[in-house]
Scaffold this active site. Structure first.
Site, PDB file in Angstrom:
ATOM      1  N   GLU A  93       0.821  -1.207   0.000  1.00  0.00           N
ATOM      2  CA  GLU A  93       0.000   0.000   0.000  1.00  0.00           C
ATOM      3  C   GLU A  93       0.856   1.258   0.000  1.00  0.00           C
ATOM      4  O   GLU A  93       1.925   1.281   0.610  1.00  0.00           O
ATOM      5  CB  GLU A  93      -0.817   0.080   1.277  1.00  0.00           C
ATOM      6  CG  GLU A  93      -1.643  -1.105   1.536  1.00  0.00           C
ATOM      7  CD  GLU A  93      -2.199  -1.039   2.954  1.00  0.00           C
ATOM      8  OE1 GLU A  93      -3.099  -1.815   3.223  1.00  0.00           O
ATOM      9  OE2 GLU A  93      -1.741  -0.205   3.755  1.00  0.00           O
ATOM     10  N   CYS A 106       3.246   8.275   1.842  1.00  0.00           N
ATOM     11  CA  CYS A 106       3.564   7.271   2.863  1.00  0.00           C
ATOM     12  C   CYS A 106       3.817   5.951   2.142  1.00  0.00           C
ATOM     13  O   CYS A 106       2.915   5.424   1.481  1.00  0.00           O
ATOM     14  CB  CYS A 106       2.347   7.194   3.791  1.00  0.00           C
ATOM     15  SG  CYS A 106       2.454   5.899   5.014  1.00  0.00           S
ATOM     16  N   CYS A 113       4.783  -7.660   7.486  1.00  0.00           N
ATOM     17  CA  CYS A 113       5.709  -7.198   8.521  1.00  0.00           C
ATOM     18  C   CYS A 113       5.883  -8.311   9.543  1.00  0.00           C
ATOM     19  O   CYS A 113       4.926  -9.025   9.855  1.00  0.00           O
ATOM     20  CB  CYS A 113       5.140  -5.947   9.205  1.00  0.00           C
ATOM     21  SG  CYS A 113       6.270  -5.193  10.411  1.00  0.00           S
ATOM     22  N   CYS A 117       2.944  -6.334  15.889  1.00  0.00           N
ATOM     23  CA  CYS A 117       2.224  -5.470  16.847  1.00  0.00           C
ATOM     24  C   CYS A 117       0.730  -5.808  16.746  1.00  0.00           C
ATOM     25  O   CYS A 117       0.156  -5.723  15.655  1.00  0.00           O
ATOM     26  CB  CYS A 117       2.474  -3.999  16.532  1.00  0.00           C
ATOM     27  SG  CYS A 117       4.234  -3.561  16.531  1.00  0.00           S
ATOM     28  N   CYS A 120      -1.897  -3.464  14.884  1.00  0.00           N
ATOM     29  CA  CYS A 120      -1.584  -3.008  13.521  1.00  0.00           C
ATOM     30  C   CYS A 120      -2.041  -4.046  12.499  1.00  0.00           C
ATOM     31  O   CYS A 120      -1.763  -5.239  12.649  1.00  0.00           O
ATOM     32  CB  CYS A 120      -0.072  -2.778  13.414  1.00  0.00           C
ATOM     33  SG  CYS A 120       0.471  -2.385  11.741  1.00  0.00           S
ATOM     34  N   GLY A 163       5.363  -2.545   6.716  1.00  0.00           N
ATOM     35  CA  GLY A 163       6.703  -3.072   6.953  1.00  0.00           C
ATOM     36  C   GLY A 163       7.540  -2.247   7.908  1.00  0.00           C
ATOM     37  O   GLY A 163       7.189  -1.134   8.284  1.00  0.00           O
ATOM     38  N   GLU A 164       8.663  -2.838   8.284  1.00  0.00           N
ATOM     39  CA  GLU A 164       9.604  -2.190   9.193  1.00  0.00           C
ATOM     40  C   GLU A 164      10.865  -1.850   8.384  1.00  0.00           C
ATOM     41  O   GLU A 164      11.645  -2.743   8.036  1.00  0.00           O
ATOM     42  CB  GLU A 164       9.927  -3.148  10.354  1.00  0.00           C
ATOM     43  CG  GLU A 164      11.084  -2.729  11.224  1.00  0.00           C
ATOM     44  CD  GLU A 164      11.040  -1.278  11.701  1.00  0.00           C
ATOM     45  OE1 GLU A 164       9.994  -0.805  12.171  1.00  0.00           O
ATOM     46  OE2 GLU A 164      12.088  -0.594  11.570  1.00  0.00           O
ATOM     47  N   SER A 195      10.259   5.796   9.805  1.00  0.00           N
ATOM     48  CA  SER A 195       9.600   5.440  11.062  1.00  0.00           C
ATOM     49  C   SER A 195       9.954   4.006  11.429  1.00  0.00           C
ATOM     50  O   SER A 195       9.843   3.102  10.606  1.00  0.00           O
ATOM     51  CB  SER A 195       8.084   5.591  10.911  1.00  0.00           C
ATOM     52  OG  SER A 195       7.433   5.224  12.110  1.00  0.00           O
ATOM     53  N   SER A 218       8.064   4.657  16.798  1.00  0.00           N
ATOM     54  CA  SER A 218       6.714   4.283  17.242  1.00  0.00           C
ATOM     55  C   SER A 218       6.814   3.754  18.663  1.00  0.00           C
ATOM     56  O   SER A 218       7.141   2.588  18.881  1.00  0.00           O
ATOM     57  CB  SER A 218       6.145   3.206  16.311  1.00  0.00           C
ATOM     58  OG  SER A 218       6.057   3.726  14.998  1.00  0.00           O
ATOM     59  N   LEU A 219       6.562   4.611  19.624  1.00  0.00           N
ATOM     60  CA  LEU A 219       6.796   4.243  21.028  1.00  0.00           C
ATOM     61  C   LEU A 219       5.593   3.479  21.602  1.00  0.00           C
ATOM     62  O   LEU A 219       5.735   2.355  22.054  1.00  0.00           O
ATOM     63  CB  LEU A 219       7.114   5.485  21.861  1.00  0.00           C
ATOM     64  CG  LEU A 219       7.827   5.121  23.155  1.00  0.00           C
ATOM     65  CD1 LEU A 219       9.287   4.793  22.883  1.00  0.00           C
ATOM     66  CD2 LEU A 219       7.700   6.222  24.185  1.00  0.00           C
ATOM     67  N   HIS A 220       4.444   4.110  21.620  1.00  0.00           N
ATOM     68  CA  HIS A 220       3.159   3.503  22.005  1.00  0.00           C
ATOM     69  C   HIS A 220       3.038   3.055  23.465  1.00  0.00           C
ATOM     70  O   HIS A 220       1.931   2.726  23.911  1.00  0.00           O
ATOM     71  CB  HIS A 220       2.778   2.328  21.095  1.00  0.00           C
ATOM     72  CG  HIS A 220       2.713   2.681  19.635  1.00  0.00           C
ATOM     73  ND1 HIS A 220       2.188   3.862  19.172  1.00  0.00           N
ATOM     74  CD2 HIS A 220       3.123   2.009  18.522  1.00  0.00           C
ATOM     75  CE1 HIS A 220       2.265   3.888  17.859  1.00  0.00           C
ATOM     76  NE2 HIS A 220       2.837   2.786  17.436  1.00  0.00           N
ATOM     77  N   ASN A 294      -6.447   3.952  15.329  1.00  0.00           N
ATOM     78  CA  ASN A 294      -7.407   3.700  14.248  1.00  0.00           C
ATOM     79  C   ASN A 294      -8.036   2.331  14.480  1.00  0.00           C
ATOM     80  O   ASN A 294      -7.316   1.390  14.756  1.00  0.00           O
ATOM     81  CB  ASN A 294      -6.666   3.607  12.903  1.00  0.00           C
ATOM     82  CG  ASN A 294      -6.734   4.885  12.105  1.00  0.00           C
ATOM     83  OD1 ASN A 294      -7.584   5.736  12.332  1.00  0.00           O
ATOM     84  ND2 ASN A 294      -5.822   5.019  11.176  1.00  0.00           N
ATOM     85  N   CYS A 337      -1.949   1.601   8.698  1.00  0.00           N
ATOM     86  CA  CYS A 337      -0.984   0.629   8.221  1.00  0.00           C
ATOM     87  C   CYS A 337      -1.626  -0.727   7.881  1.00  0.00           C
ATOM     88  O   CYS A 337      -2.195  -1.386   8.734  1.00  0.00           O
ATOM     89  CB  CYS A 337       0.041   0.455   9.342  1.00  0.00           C
ATOM     90  SG  CYS A 337       1.511  -0.371   8.872  1.00  0.00           S
TER      91      CYS A 337
HETATM   92  N1  SAH Z   1       7.149  -0.355  11.168  1.00  0.00           N
HETATM   93  C1  SAH Z   1       7.309   1.072  11.246  1.00  0.00           C
HETATM   94  C2  SAH Z   1       6.611   1.856  10.138  1.00  0.00           C
HETATM   95  C3  SAH Z   1       5.199   1.465   9.710  1.00  0.00           C
HETATM   96  S1  SAH Z   1       3.772   1.827  10.679  1.00  0.00           S
HETATM   97  C4  SAH Z   1       6.870   1.601  12.577  1.00  0.00           C
HETATM   98  O1  SAH Z   1       6.303   0.823  13.345  1.00  0.00           O
HETATM   99  O2  SAH Z   1       7.124   2.760  12.885  1.00  0.00           O
HETATM  100  C5  SAH Z   1       3.526   3.528  10.731  1.00  0.00           C
HETATM  101  C6  SAH Z   1       2.837   3.958  12.015  1.00  0.00           C
HETATM  102  O3  SAH Z   1       1.448   3.573  12.049  1.00  0.00           O
HETATM  103  C7  SAH Z   1       3.478   3.355  13.259  1.00  0.00           C
HETATM  104  O4  SAH Z   1       3.659   4.350  14.220  1.00  0.00           O
HETATM  105  C8  SAH Z   1       2.428   2.364  13.685  1.00  0.00           C
HETATM  106  O5  SAH Z   1       2.568   2.039  15.041  1.00  0.00           O
HETATM  107  C9  SAH Z   1       1.170   3.109  13.347  1.00  0.00           C
HETATM  108  N2  SAH Z   1      -0.046   2.299  13.344  1.00  0.00           N
HETATM  109  C10 SAH Z   1      -0.231   1.042  12.904  1.00  0.00           C
HETATM  110  N3  SAH Z   1      -1.501   0.647  13.071  1.00  0.00           N
HETATM  111  C11 SAH Z   1      -2.146   1.695  13.629  1.00  0.00           C
HETATM  112  C12 SAH Z   1      -3.486   1.913  14.042  1.00  0.00           C
HETATM  113  N4  SAH Z   1      -4.404   0.954  13.915  1.00  0.00           N
HETATM  114  N5  SAH Z   1      -3.784   3.128  14.566  1.00  0.00           N
HETATM  115  C13 SAH Z   1      -2.861   4.093  14.694  1.00  0.00           C
HETATM  116  N6  SAH Z   1      -1.583   3.952  14.320  1.00  0.00           N
HETATM  117  C14 SAH Z   1      -1.231   2.753  13.797  1.00  0.00           C
END
Ligand code: SAH
Length: 356
Positions: A93, A106, A113, A117, A120, A163-164, A195, A218-220, A294, A337
């Protein structure tokens, strides 16, 4: 034999190939101009090449290897998402976000991936394969072609698709160099952001790269107990290791680091989480982006209510940390994502099919 994309040849490889074929020295430059400045989708478009050379090239090579499968426009009018098929049928995508004076793309670095997570959509589908450098660049060129019709260009690139990127380091940096190269796409490295979920060796490698690409993490979650669950790679690269690498990155490059934090209802959105986050980044040159999660089918968690999102922001801002709440761009087209590929496999009928 499968055809190779011309985007996967370096300048030198292209020159050698054409030299071996007895072509004059300027041909490589002509072809590169077609690829990177005129965004040719097909070798047949390269009309200043002799027809025999075009035919010979087309026997073994492709210009852009991506085939658009489906494209969705968000009702916000500013976000568009395309699902592209790769030559082997895998799908990735790419999302375009239009702002007043910028067009941010993007892009994906892998099909699927391996980081898993749970919130995601891409993480849930698992890992298919790495993209090549050419396949990463091809996403930018496909959209540059569309935007050129409106006399616009891709002004910013974020590696936030599927992907990462730091788990596909070589191809990602090959793409960055090609996108940055004045003889390539010629976009300033400062207009690109990578990212990562927190692949520490990759962050340390980035410190040494000459291209000034931005880093987003992407800390979360602000503590290991929680982050082990939300971002499983944390078990391998726990927060102390990750923050050590990020601090070294900021100190050595003097570039501001972005942290992404998806707020999940009652899980990571409490005042103590904001306080732990503030302590983690104390004194660090950084910016925090907050986004309510999301909705994704299969995610064990849901997005935080707005009042908690703004309370979280206020608490971080109160601690002196620059913090922005991000709009949920393209939520109706599942522009999170990996979400389009998933929903496309279920409800293709809702999709708009692009002409080939
Ligand atoms: N693998 C990399 C880049 C791809 S994801 C990374 O993790 O940074 C890009 C961003 O979208 C990341 O911050 C990821 O955590 C976030 N993301 C994925 N699914 C999401 C969702 N359902 N809601 C909000 N952010 C999301």
């Amino acid at each position: 034999m499968d055809k190779i994309s011309l985007l996967d040849l370096s300048s030198d490889q292209l020159k050698t190939l054409l030299n071996d074929w007895g072509e004059p020295g300027y041909r490589a430059g002509q072809i590169e101009a077609w690829l990177y400045q005129r965004y040719a989708a097909d070798i047949s478009e390269m009309t200043n090449l002799p027809a025999a050379l075009r035919r010979r090239l087309a026997e073994s090579y492709l210009a852009n290897p991506l085939r658009p499968v489906v494209s969705l426009d968000s009702s916000d009018g500013y976000t568009q998402k395309t699902l592209f098929a790769l030559p082997d049928g895998r799908e990735i995508e790419t999302v375009l976000m239009r702002y007043d004076r910028r067009q941010t793309l993007c892009i994906s670095s892998q099909a699927g991936c391996a980081m898993a997570c749970p919130f995601c959509a891409t993480g849930q589908m698992g890992f298919m394969r790495n993209l090549s450098g050419g396949e990463i660049v091809a996403q930018v060129l496909a959209y540059a072609r569309l935007l050129a019709q409106e006399e616009k260009r891709v002004s910013n690139i974020v590696f936030m698709g599927m992907g990462e990127p730091l788990a596909n380091y070589a191809a990602t940096w090959e793409a960055i160099r090609r996108l940055n190269d004045p003889a390539g796409f010629n976009l300033g490295a400062r207009s690109m952001t990578l990212s990562t979920v927190g692949v520490v060796p990759g962050i340390r490698r980035m410190i040494k790269e000459p291209e000034q690409v931005g880093l987003a993490v992407s800390l979360h979650a602000p503590n290991d107990a929680l982050r082990d669950i939300i971002v499983p790679i944390n078990r391998r690269y726990p927060l102390a290791m990750l923050m050590g690498a990020v601090r070294d990155y900021a100190a050595e490059t003097r570039r501001r680091v972005t942290f992404e934090y998806a707020l999940m209802d009652s899980l990571n959105d409490q005042p103590e989480h904001a306080d732990q986050f503030a302590a983690l980044v104390e004194g660090l040159l950084c910016h925090i982006n907050l986004i309510p999660l999301n909705p994704t089918p299969g995610s064990p968690w849901s997005g935080s209510p707005d009042e908690r999102v703004y309370a979280f922001r206020d608490r971080l801002a109160g601690a002196g940390i620059p913090t922005t709440v991000r709009l949920r761009r393209g939520i109706d087209i599942a522009a999170g994502c990996g979400q389009l590929r998933n929903s496309h496999s279920r409800t293709a009928s809702q999709a708009v099919i692009l002409p080939a």
